[in-house]
Write an enzyme that holds these catalytic residues in place. Structure first.
Site, PDB file in Angstrom:
ATOM      1  N   SER A 272     -37.005 -23.557  -1.818  1.00 38.45           N
ATOM      2  CA  SER A 272     -36.589 -22.444  -0.976  1.00 38.45           C
ATOM      3  C   SER A 272     -37.323 -21.178  -1.377  1.00 38.45           C
ATOM      4  O   SER A 272     -37.581 -20.939  -2.556  1.00 38.45           O
ATOM      5  CB  SER A 272     -35.082 -22.240  -1.131  1.00 38.45           C
ATOM      6  OG  SER A 272     -34.769 -20.905  -0.874  1.00 38.45           O
ATOM      7  N   LYS A 273     -37.664 -20.353  -0.368  1.00 38.43           N
ATOM      8  CA  LYS A 273     -38.362 -19.105  -0.651  1.00 38.43           C
ATOM      9  C   LYS A 273     -37.476 -18.189  -1.483  1.00 38.43           C
ATOM     10  O   LYS A 273     -37.935 -17.271  -2.118  1.00 38.43           O
ATOM     11  CB  LYS A 273     -38.693 -18.383   0.649  1.00 38.43           C
ATOM     12  CG  LYS A 273     -39.763 -19.054   1.459  1.00 38.43           C
ATOM     13  CD  LYS A 273     -40.080 -18.218   2.662  1.00 38.43           C
ATOM     14  CE  LYS A 273     -40.893 -19.054   3.639  1.00 38.43           C
ATOM     15  NZ  LYS A 273     -41.170 -18.362   4.874  1.00 38.43           N
ATOM     16  N   ARG A 274     -36.173 -18.461  -1.428  1.00 37.15           N
ATOM     17  CA  ARG A 274     -35.257 -17.573  -2.130  1.00 37.15           C
ATOM     18  C   ARG A 274     -35.113 -17.930  -3.610  1.00 37.15           C
ATOM     19  O   ARG A 274     -34.612 -17.150  -4.380  1.00 37.15           O
ATOM     20  CB  ARG A 274     -33.900 -17.545  -1.432  1.00 37.15           C
ATOM     21  CG  ARG A 274     -33.901 -16.582  -0.251  1.00 37.15           C
ATOM     22  CD  ARG A 274     -32.702 -16.722   0.611  1.00 37.15           C
ATOM     23  NE  ARG A 274     -32.771 -17.910   1.429  1.00 37.15           N
ATOM     24  CZ  ARG A 274     -33.458 -18.003   2.550  1.00 37.15           C
ATOM     25  NH1 ARG A 274     -34.139 -16.974   2.981  1.00 37.15           N
ATOM     26  NH2 ARG A 274     -33.490 -19.114   3.258  1.00 37.15           N
TER      27      ARG A 274
END
Ligand code: GLU
Length: 528
Positions: A272-274
Site C-alpha cells: 500500500s502507498k500508505r
C-alpha cells in the site's frame, strides 16, 4: 502488433534482439504523495527500457486531479530520480521539445482535442447534474452493477444543447464508447481483449472546470509526446482498451503497452502507498543505498533472467540484462529482508575501492553531524578519514547499513564524552578499586607499543601482563577498561575497542579518567 513486428524485424536482422527504434517512454506519476516502491519500479523499468533501446526517458507530471495534488510531491519525484540516477532526458526540470511536461500547463491542447471529438460526434456535452449522477451511482450499487453513467446526454438534440449552452449551463464532455471489443498485444500479459461498452457508460474526458480526466490527458500526451511504449503498473491494464479506443478515434497509432505485475508483501497482501516503509524517502533515511534499492527491485520485479545471490550490478549492466518480454505476470514479492542483503553486499563492494571508500566516509561524516551535532563536531579533529576507514573495515562483515555504526553502543567512537559521567558509571557499577588503581600501569604499558603494532592481540597481551603483575583479576581490569573507553558496561571485546580507537585516543581516554578521578576524588583511596 504490426509496429512491434516491423521494428523488431529491423533490429533482429541487425543482430540486436529486442531492440526497438525511436523508443520514447514516460514515467507519468500523479503528484498526490511521495514516491513509493511501486512508483520507483515503474520509473526504473521505463529508464532501463529507454537506455537499452537507445531511446528517451521522459518525466511527465499528471496533475489533472487538482484536488489531490500535494505541493511537495513534484520536488520529491525529482529528488528521488536524482538520488537513484534515473535522470530523465526530458521533463519539467530539463525541458525538451515536447513540453510543457506538466499536464496542468497543457489545458488548451486537451480542450482543443476534446472539441475535435465533439465536432466529429465521437464525444458529446453532458449537462447532467451532480445530484443525478449521484443517484445513478447509488442505483448501480443497489443493483450491484458498475454501469456508471446511463449515456442520457448522448440523445440530446442540437436545439436542446443550444438552449442549455445559451443558459450557460455547466457541462462535461463525455467520450461516446464504441460498442466493440478492443484487443491489444501486451508485451507482458499477451493478448488482452475487453469490451468497455458492455461494462460501463460513456466516460468524461473533460471536466466542467476545463481540466481533462486522466484517461484523456494520457492519450493526448502519449500521442503528442510521441510515446512509443507505455510501461506502467498492471492496475492500468483494464483502462488500456479505453485509451486505445481514443487513439483509434483520432486516427492515431497507439503505443505498445507493457503492464508491470503487482508488487506484493511477503504475505501476498498488496503493497500500500500508505505503508510508511514503502516511501523512498524512508529507505534513504534508513541508510539504504540507491544502488541496493534498484537491484532489489530488479530481482523482485523480474525481467533480468536468473539472478544468483544478491549481487549489486551497476545501471549499465542492469540495462544490458533487462528484457521486458521475459517478465511473467505473477505478482512480485517484495521481501525487505533481501534489501538488507543487497545493501550489505553493496557496502562490502564499495569498501574495495579507494574512490568509493572516500564517498562512504563523506556520507558518514554528514550523517554523524546530523545525528550528534556539537558532540561530533567537538571530536571531529580526532576523527581522520583513516580512522573512519578502519572502523568501516572492522564492521564490514557485520553491518548491512552504515547507520548501524551510529547505534547507542557505538557512540563512543564518534562523540566527545563526558568524563564526569564515566566516573559515575564506574562507581555505579561498583568497579573494583584495584582495577582502577591498575589503570595508570595499563596506560604506561600501552604507550610503549608503536602505533602500527597497536592491534587487538598485542593490546590484550599487555593488559594480561599488567593484571598478572599487579595481581588484579583480568576480568575486573577488562571491565574497568571497557567502561573507561566506551562509557558502557557491554560491547565488543576490549582489544577490538583499543584497536578501533587507536593508540592516541585510547590513551587519552584512559589518562583523562585517571587525572579527573585524582583531581576530584582527592580522598578516594583508589588513586592515592
Ligand atoms: N498518473 C498515473 C499514475 O500515477 C500514470 C498511469 C500511466 O502511466 O498511464 O499511476
Amino acid at each position: 502488433m504490426w509496429i512491434r513486428s516491423i521494428l523488431k524485424f529491423n533490429f533482429k536482422t541487425a543482430g540486436l534482439r529486442h531492440c526497438y527504434s525511436d523508443v520514447r517512454v514516460r514515467f507519468a506519476p500523479s503528484p498526490t504523495g511521495c514516491m513509493h516502491l511501486g512508483g520507483l519500479r515503474t520509473a526504473f523499468y521505463n529508464y532501463l527500457f529507454a537506455k537499452k533501446n537507445k531511446g528517451k526517458f521522459i518525466l511527465r507530471i499528471e496533475d489533472t486531479d487538482q484536488k489531490r495534488v500535494k505541493a511537495e510531491s513534484i520536488s520529491n519525484f525529482h529528488s528521488v530520480l536524482q538520488w537513484t540516477g534515473l535522470i530523465p532526458d526530458e521533463g519539467p526540470d530539463v525541458g525538451g521539445s515536447f513540453g510543457p511536461y506538466i499536464q496542468s500547463e497543457r489545458l488548451k491542447l486537451y480542450q482543443e482535442n476534446a472539441e475535435i471529438l465533439v465536432k466529429s460526434g465521437s464525444a458529446y456535452r453532458c449537462f447532467c447534474s451532480e445530484t443525478r449522477l449521484e443517484l445513478l451511482r447509488k442505483e448501480s450499487m443497489r443493483n450491484r452493477q458498475n454501469r456508471g453513467y446511463d449515456n442520457k446526454c448522448r440523445h440530446l438534440t442540437a436545439s436542446e444543447i443550444e438552449d442549455l449552452m445559451s443558459k450557460n449551463a455547466s457541462f462535461t464532455i463525455r467520450f461516446r464508447i464504441p460498442d466493440k471489443s478492443i484487443s491489444h498485444d501486451d508485451l507482458i500479459f499477451g493478448n488482452y481483449t475487453y469490451n468497455v461498452a458492455e461494462n460501463e457508460g460513456d466516460f468524461i474526458i473533460l471536466k466542467s472546470d476545463g481540466f481533462p480526466t486522466y484517461h484523456f490527458a494520457c492519450v493526448i500526451d502519449d500521442h503528442a509526446m510521441r510515446i512509443s511504449h507505455v510501461l506502467r503498473g498492471m492496475e492500468w491494464l483494464i483502462s488500456t482498451p479505453k485509451h486505445i479506443m481514443m487513439f483509434h478515434t483520432f486516427g492515431w497509432n497507439p503505443p505498445k503497452y507493457a503492464h508491470l505485475p503487482l508488487l506484493v508483501n511477503s504475505d501476498r497482501t498488496k503493497l500500500s502507498k500508505r505503508q510508511e516503509s514503502v516511501s523512498i524517502e524512508y529507505f534513504k533515511e534508513k541508510g539504504y543505498f540507491p544502488e541496493a534499492l534498484l537491484n532489489f527491485l530488479a530481482v523482485a520485479g523480474g525481467g533480468f533472467g536468473k539472478q544468483e545471490g544478491c549481487i549489486v550490478y551497476d545501471l549499465d549492466t542492469l540495462c544490458s540484462k533487462f528484457d521486458v518480454e521475459s517478465m511473467n505476470t505473477n505478482s512480485c514479492i517484495v521481501d525487505l529482508r533481501k534489501l538488507d542483503l543487497f545493501n550489505h553486499n553493496y557496502l562490502a563492494k564499495q569498501l574495495e575501492n579507494h574512490h568509493s571508500v572516500n564517498a562512504l566516509i563523506q556520507w558518514l561524516r554528514t550523517a554523524l553531524r546530523d545525528k550528534y551535532g556539537k558532540r561530533y563536531e567537538g571530536e571531529e579533529s580526532n576523527i581522520s578519514d583513516a580512522y573512519i576507514k578502519k572502523i568501516l573495515l572492522c564492521h564490514k562483515d557485520r553491518i548491512n547499513n552504515l547507520l548501524e555504526l551510529m547505534s547507542d553502543d557505538m557512540e563512543y567512537l564518534w562523540t566527545q564524552r563526558n568524563v564526569d559521567s564515566v566516573i559515575s558509571t564506574l562507581s555505579e557499577l561498583k568497579v573494583k578499586d584495584t582495577a582502577l588503581q591498575a589503570l595508570p600501569s595499563v596506560a604506561e604499558s600501552l604507550s610503549n607499543v608503536s602505533e602500527t603494532e597497536f592491534n587487538e592481540e598485542n593490546t590484550v597481551l599487555l593488559v594480561k601482563d599488567v593484571s598478572k603483575q599487579l595481581k588484579v583479576p583480568y576480568a575486573h581490569l577488562m571491565r574497568a577498561l571497557r567502561i573507561v573507553l566506551t562509557g558502557k558496561k557491554d560491547g565488543p571485546g576490549v582489544g577490538e575497542i583499543l584497536f578501533m580507537l587507536g593508540k592516541e585516543r585510547s590513551l587519552e581516554k584512559i589518562e583523562s579518567v585517571v587525572l579527573f578521578s585524582k583531581a576530584i576524588l582527592k580522598e578516594n583511596k583508589a588513586f592515592s
